[in-house]
Design a protein around this motif. Structure first.
Motif, short mmCIF file in Angstrom:
data_model
loop_
_atom_site.label_atom_id
_atom_site.label_comp_id
_atom_site.label_asym_id
_atom_site.label_seq_id
_atom_site.Cartn_x
_atom_site.Cartn_y
_atom_site.Cartn_z
N LEU A 216 24.84 14.61 -8.69
CA LEU A 216 25.75 13.95 -9.63
C LEU A 216 26.77 13.15 -8.84
O LEU A 216 27.26 13.61 -7.81
N SER A 217 27.03 11.93 -9.31
CA SER A 217 28.08 11.14 -8.67
C SER A 217 29.17 10.85 -9.68
O SER A 217 28.89 10.49 -10.82
N VAL A 218 30.40 11.02 -9.26
CA VAL A 218 31.53 10.78 -10.15
C VAL A 218 32.44 9.75 -9.47
O VAL A 218 32.90 9.99 -8.35
N ALA A 219 32.68 8.64 -10.15
CA ALA A 219 33.56 7.63 -9.59
C ALA A 219 35.01 8.00 -9.86
O ALA A 219 35.29 8.80 -10.75
N ALA A 220 35.92 7.42 -9.09
CA ALA A 220 37.34 7.68 -9.31
C ALA A 220 37.71 7.26 -10.74
O ALA A 220 37.18 6.29 -11.26
N SER A 221 38.62 7.98 -11.34
CA SER A 221 39.14 7.71 -12.69
C SER A 221 38.13 7.94 -13.80
O SER A 221 38.36 7.55 -14.93
N GLU A 222 37.02 8.57 -13.50
CA GLU A 222 36.10 8.92 -14.58
C GLU A 222 36.56 10.20 -15.25
O GLU A 222 37.14 11.07 -14.61
N PHE A 223 36.28 10.30 -16.54
CA PHE A 223 36.54 11.53 -17.28
C PHE A 223 35.18 12.07 -17.70
O PHE A 223 34.52 11.50 -18.55
N ILE A 224 34.78 13.16 -17.07
CA ILE A 224 33.45 13.69 -17.30
C ILE A 224 33.53 15.03 -18.00
O ILE A 224 34.29 15.91 -17.57
N ALA A 225 32.75 15.17 -19.06
CA ALA A 225 32.67 16.48 -19.71
C ALA A 225 31.34 17.11 -19.33
O ALA A 225 30.33 16.43 -19.25
N ILE A 226 31.38 18.40 -19.08
CA ILE A 226 30.15 19.13 -18.77
C ILE A 226 29.94 20.13 -19.89
O ILE A 226 30.79 21.00 -20.12
N ILE A 227 28.84 19.98 -20.62
CA ILE A 227 28.58 20.94 -21.70
C ILE A 227 27.24 21.61 -21.46
O ILE A 227 26.42 21.15 -20.66
N GLY A 228 27.03 22.68 -22.16
CA GLY A 228 25.77 23.40 -22.03
C GLY A 228 25.92 24.73 -22.72
O GLY A 228 27.03 25.18 -22.97
N PRO A 229 24.79 25.37 -23.05
CA PRO A 229 24.86 26.68 -23.70
C PRO A 229 25.48 27.69 -22.75
O PRO A 229 25.48 27.48 -21.53
N SER A 230 26.00 28.80 -23.29
CA SER A 230 26.64 29.77 -22.40
C SER A 230 25.58 30.35 -21.46
O SER A 230 24.43 30.53 -21.83
N GLY A 231 25.99 30.55 -20.24
CA GLY A 231 25.06 31.07 -19.24
C GLY A 231 24.31 29.98 -18.50
O GLY A 231 23.45 30.26 -17.69
N CYS A 232 24.68 28.70 -18.76
CA CYS A 232 23.96 27.63 -18.07
C CYS A 232 24.57 27.34 -16.72
O CYS A 232 24.04 26.59 -15.92
N GLY A 233 25.71 27.95 -16.42
CA GLY A 233 26.31 27.78 -15.10
C GLY A 233 27.30 26.64 -15.04
O GLY A 233 27.62 26.15 -13.95
#
Lengths: 273, 263
Positions: A27-44
């Motif tokens: 995964l690459s994240v540029a400066a000033s990005e707002f990233i949400a990480i979602i997933g079912p519980s237990g996905c890490g």
């Protein structure tokens, strides 16, 4: 524009006690990005955030921040936990002052106190500096935690379900507050990794949503959210674009959960024989 | 009415109930004793002297009791302070180094249950002065419970506090004084509380063995002459001192651990 990513995950895997929780995440994240990480519980998803924070070390692969591999926690990455971002034995001001002593040792005592008060005022807790975290409501506590993270002036904010324990109305208000503060950053916006299990929250806040699949955790989808900014909860949630994105994310989550159930069943049958 | 006012009012009401209720209980017990001794002479007057004997005896030996009090405190306070300080320090150092703890824990488990009272005759034989041997006994009686509870407190620290401290890159002195010590404080206070009670017991027992003054000596000395009015007076005085010290301890504890009932 600088196009080297601020945060880069390279083929990241994590196992604990013989069980693989995350596999081959890039995964690459540029400066000033707002990233949400979602997933079912237990996905890490929390594990992923802890790997970026340096609280955990990957089993293989690496995390780069600003081009340098992460070897442990750092003050360039401010963390907001679901609860307990503040030490319960110190009042809010002292909690922020302690963080400032670490993050900005160049400041004088009086300056640290002033900055703590300023940030508390910014999140609407102007008169709560002397209060213990336990004397505040859950929503106020999270605002104080956000004030602490912002005061540290770290370029990166890591937020682990910060509004997960709040009721719906408080949560909506906190989302609006966070959006407002983040959008006010102009060209110096902080880079945010925001873990949540709430699809709406992810879409309201983030410019990009990463959906994690399960068994083991992997990037199942990387969805850009092109809703216009500045946003607020009110003006996003009604648009047709929002609804389409939401359908898509829910679908991705559904199939992740379905796969999780299949895997669990297979495991059971396997052990039954 | 704000919540704070409500809580304050409730606390005041509880305090009033406690003060009035406890006073009634104390007064009835004293009255019962007076009835059995002074009024009806139902109890043996030598073994159970009436209040008419005890109170004048106490008044007459007030200077002697006060001297005994000072003498006891000269023994108790330094030993207590040293025991708490050593127990907390060792507990933090060992607790923060899991490998050292693994190695030392069997030793602690073996030494911790040895009753310090058993060591009194030996300590008196080995150490040069009575003061030193008593001080060592009291020290040990305080040291072990404080050490074990501090170790427990360090184990019980919430992992999230540690994560938080690591994210802030707190190390060394700051880590100890801003996170580990305050976080372990509830357990430490539990250990200090039991150490404190134990120290009173050890103080009086040690003084009965070979002291020349002190509150325990006073009681022992007059028991030898069968002056039970003085003996009971000494015990009452001793109880009053213990109650006073426990009250001071409770006050300190409530102030330091204020945050625990605000979670």
């Amino acid at each position: 524009m600088n196009d080297t990513p601020l945060i880069e995950l390279r083929d990241l895997s994590f196992s604990h006690a013989g069980e693989q929780t995350l596999a081959h995440i890039s995964l690459s994240v540029a400066a000033s990005e707002f990233i949400a990480i979602i997933g079912p519980s237990g996905c890490g998803k929390s594990t992923l955030l802890r790997l970026v924070s340096g609280l955990l070390m990957p089993s293989s692969g690496e995390v780069l921040v600003g081009g340098k591999p992460v070897t442990g926690p750092g003050l360039d990455r401010a963390m907001v936990f679901q609860d307990y971002s503040l030490f319960p034995w110190s009042n809010c001001q002292d909690n922020i002052v302690l963080a400032l002593e670490q993050a900005r040792p160049d400041l004088s005592r009086a300056e640290r106190r002033q900055i703590a008060d300023d940030y508390l005022a910014m999140v609407g807790l102007a008169n709560c500096g002397r209060k213990l975290p336990g004397e505040l409501s859950g929503g106020m506590r999270q605002r104080a935690a956000i004030a602490r993270a912002l005061a540290m002036n770290s370029p990166i904010l890591l937020m682990d379900e910060p509004f997960g324990a709040l009721d719906a109305i408080t949560r909506a208000r906190q989302q609006d507050m966070l959006l407002e503060i983040w959008q006010a950053g102009g060209s110096l916006k902080k880079t945010v990794l925001f873990v949540t299990h709430d699809v709406d929250e992810a879409l309201i806040l983030a410019g990009r949503v990463i959906v994690l699949g399960v068994c083991p955790g992997h990037v199942a989808a990387d969805v850009p959210v092109d809703l216009p900014r500045p946003r607020s909860r009110g003006n996003s949630i009604a648009s047709s674009q929002f609804r389409e994105l939401r359908e898509r994310l829910l679908h991705e989550l559904d199939s992740a959960v379905a796969r999780q159930l299949e895997a669990a069943q297979e495991n059971q049958e396997g052990s039954g024989i | 009415m704000t919540r704070k006012e409500f809580e304050l009012r409730q606390a005041r009401r509880d305090r009033r109930i406690a003060v009035i209720g406890a006073s009634i209980v104390f007064a009835s017990l004293i009255a019962l004793y007076a009835v059995l001794t002074d009024l009806t002479h139902a109890l043996d007057p030598v073994l159970f002297p009436g209040l008419g004997v005890i109170l004048p005896e106490m008044a007459a030996s007030a200077p002697e009791l006060f001297k005994g009090f000072l003498y006891s405190m000269r023994l108790l306070i330094p030993s207590l302070a040293a025991g708490i300080l050593a127990g907390v320090t060792c507990g933090l150092v060992v607790g923060m180094h899991p490998k050292v703890k693994l190695v030392l824990m069997p030793l602690f488990r073996a030494l911790n249950p040895v009753p310090p009272t058993m060591l009194i005759p030996y300590a008196i034989a080995v150490l040069p002065s009575f003061w030193l041997s008593s001080a060592v006994i009291i020290f040990l009686g305080v040291f072990w419970p404080v050490l074990m509870s501090t170790l427990h407190g360090v184990v019980m620290l919430e992992p999230r506090w540690i994560d938080n401290a690591r994210c802030l890159q707190l190390t060394g002195r700051k880590l100890v004084f801003k996170v580990i010590l305050p976080g372990a404080m509830p357990q430490i206070f539990a250990g200090v509380g039991s150490g404190l009670i134990f120290s009173f017991i050890l103080l009086t027992v040690a003084e009965m063995f070979g002291a020349k003054a002190g509150m325990g000596f006073y009681v022992q000395y007059y028991a030898d002459f069968a002056e039970y009015g003085k003996v009971l007076g000494g015990i009452i005085f001793l109880s009053a001192v213990v109650i006073l010290l426990m009250t001071v301890f409770d006050r300190i504890q409530r102030r330091v651990l204020y945050w625990t009932n605000k979670r």
